[in-house]
Structures are given as C-alpha cells and as structure tokens.
Motif scaffolding. Structure first.
Motif, PDB file in Angstrom:
ATOM      1  N   GLN A   1       3.092   9.938  -9.800  1.00 10.59           N
ATOM      2  CA  GLN A   1       2.160  10.310 -10.862  1.00 10.59           C
ATOM      3  C   GLN A   1       1.648  11.730 -10.666  1.00 10.59           C
ATOM      4  O   GLN A   1       1.522  12.499 -11.628  1.00 10.59           O
ATOM      5  CB  GLN A   1       0.997   9.320 -10.916  1.00 10.59           C
ATOM      6  N   ALA A   2       1.382  12.090  -9.425  1.00 12.16           N
ATOM      7  CA  ALA A   2       0.923  13.460  -9.137  1.00 12.16           C
ATOM      8  C   ALA A   2       2.017  14.461  -9.486  1.00 12.16           C
ATOM      9  O   ALA A   2       1.738  15.537 -10.031  1.00 12.16           O
ATOM     10  CB  ALA A   2       0.527  13.586  -7.669  1.00 12.16           C
TER      11      ALA A   2
ATOM     12  N   LYS B   1       2.157   1.769  -3.389  1.00 11.77           N
ATOM     13  CA  LYS B   1       1.106   2.316  -4.254  1.00 11.77           C
ATOM     14  C   LYS B   1       0.977   3.823  -4.029  1.00 11.77           C
ATOM     15  O   LYS B   1       0.820   4.587  -4.979  1.00 11.77           O
ATOM     16  CB  LYS B   1      -0.236   1.630  -3.982  1.00 11.77           C
ATOM     17  N   VAL B   2       1.067   4.234  -2.772  1.00 11.71           N
ATOM     18  CA  VAL B   2       0.997   5.659  -2.461  1.00 11.71           C
ATOM     19  C   VAL B   2       2.180   6.391  -3.097  1.00 11.71           C
ATOM     20  O   VAL B   2       2.020   7.480  -3.665  1.00 11.71           O
ATOM     21  CB  VAL B   2       0.951   5.896  -0.931  1.00 11.71           C
TER      22      VAL B   2
ATOM     23  N   GLU C   1       1.484   6.814  -6.671  1.00  8.70           N
ATOM     24  CA  GLU C   1       0.517   7.894  -6.859  1.00  8.70           C
ATOM     25  C   GLU C   1       1.175   9.257  -6.682  1.00  8.70           C
ATOM     26  O   GLU C   1       0.862  10.210  -7.411  1.00  8.70           O
ATOM     27  CB  GLU C   1      -0.654   7.732  -5.890  1.00  8.70           C
TER      28      GLU C   1
ATOM     29  N   GLN D   1       0.831  -1.205   0.000  1.00  9.98           N
ATOM     30  CA  GLN D   1       0.000   0.000   0.000  1.00  9.98           C
ATOM     31  C   GLN D   1       0.869   1.261   0.000  1.00  9.98           C
ATOM     32  O   GLN D   1       0.570   2.233  -0.701  1.00  9.98           O
ATOM     33  CB  GLN D   1      -0.936  -0.011   1.206  1.00  9.98           C
TER      34      GLN D   1
END
Length: 129
Positions: free
Chosen positions: A52-53, A45-46, A49, A42
């Motif tokens: 990606q941000a 995954k953060v 993200e 998790q």
C-alpha cells in the motif's frame, strides 16, 4: 496376583504419565505453531502495508508528473504574452523602418526638386547671359 495387578497398574500409570507428557509437549508445539501463525499473519499484514505504501508512492510520483505538466503549461502560457509583445515590438520596428524609408523618399524627392530648380536657375542664368 497382587504383584501382577500392581505391576500392571504401575505400567498403566507410567503409560498415562508418558501420554500426558507427550500431550503436554504436543500442546506446547500447538501453541508455538499458533504463535508462529500469528507472526506469519502479522508479517503478511506488514507486506500488505508495504504494498500500500508503494502504491501511495506511485500515486505521489504520478501527482508530481501532473504538477510538472501543469507547471510547463503555466510557463507556456506566460510565454505567449511575451511572444505577442515581441511580435508587437518587431512590428513597431518594421513600422519605424517604413517611416524612415518614406522620409528618405521625401528627401530624395526634395533633392530632385532642388536639382530641377538648380537646373532651371542655371538655364535662366545662361539665357540672361
């Protein structure tokens, strides 16, 4: 012999209980490790993200740069007609100056003609006298 069998059975029973307790502890540790792995996944995954941000932020900044370039081009395009108008005004000013210079030349020529006429009138008056 019965005592020995009972003792052996009790020892085996205790060994089994210890093994079961160790197995339960090991299973709990495995479950905790599995939960920790889920948390790690998790967290990864953060992190993905977040990356990606950040990429989106970079794209936003690039888009803003393109927008600024377009705005500069628009301002330059808006200035071009103004420059043409200014050049036209300057050309009109020069034309006015040329016309004024021609008027001055005409006035000078008229003044010279008037002088010539005055000289002729004076000559005629001198001749008559």
């Amino acid at each position: 012999m019965k005592v020995e069998v009972v003792q052996v059975g009790m020892v085996q029973s205790e060994v089994v209980q210890v093994a079961l307790a160790q197995a339960e502890e090991a299973q709990e540790e495995v479950e905790q490790l599995a939960e920790a792995q889920v948390e790690v996944v998790q967290a990864e995954k953060v992190q993905v993200e977040v990356v990606q941000a950040e990429k989106v932020q970079v794209e936003v900044v690039q888009a803003e740069e393109v927008l600024l370039e377009v705005e500069v081009e628009v301002v330059q395009a808006e200035e071009e007609p103004l420059e043409v108008l200014l050049e036209g005004v300057l050309a009109e000013d020069l034309l006015v100056e040329v016309v004024q210079a021609e008027q001055v030349q005409v006035e000078v020529a008229q003044a010279e003609e008037a002088q010539v006429e005055m000289v002729q009138v004076e000559e005629v008056q001198e001749v008559e006298v």
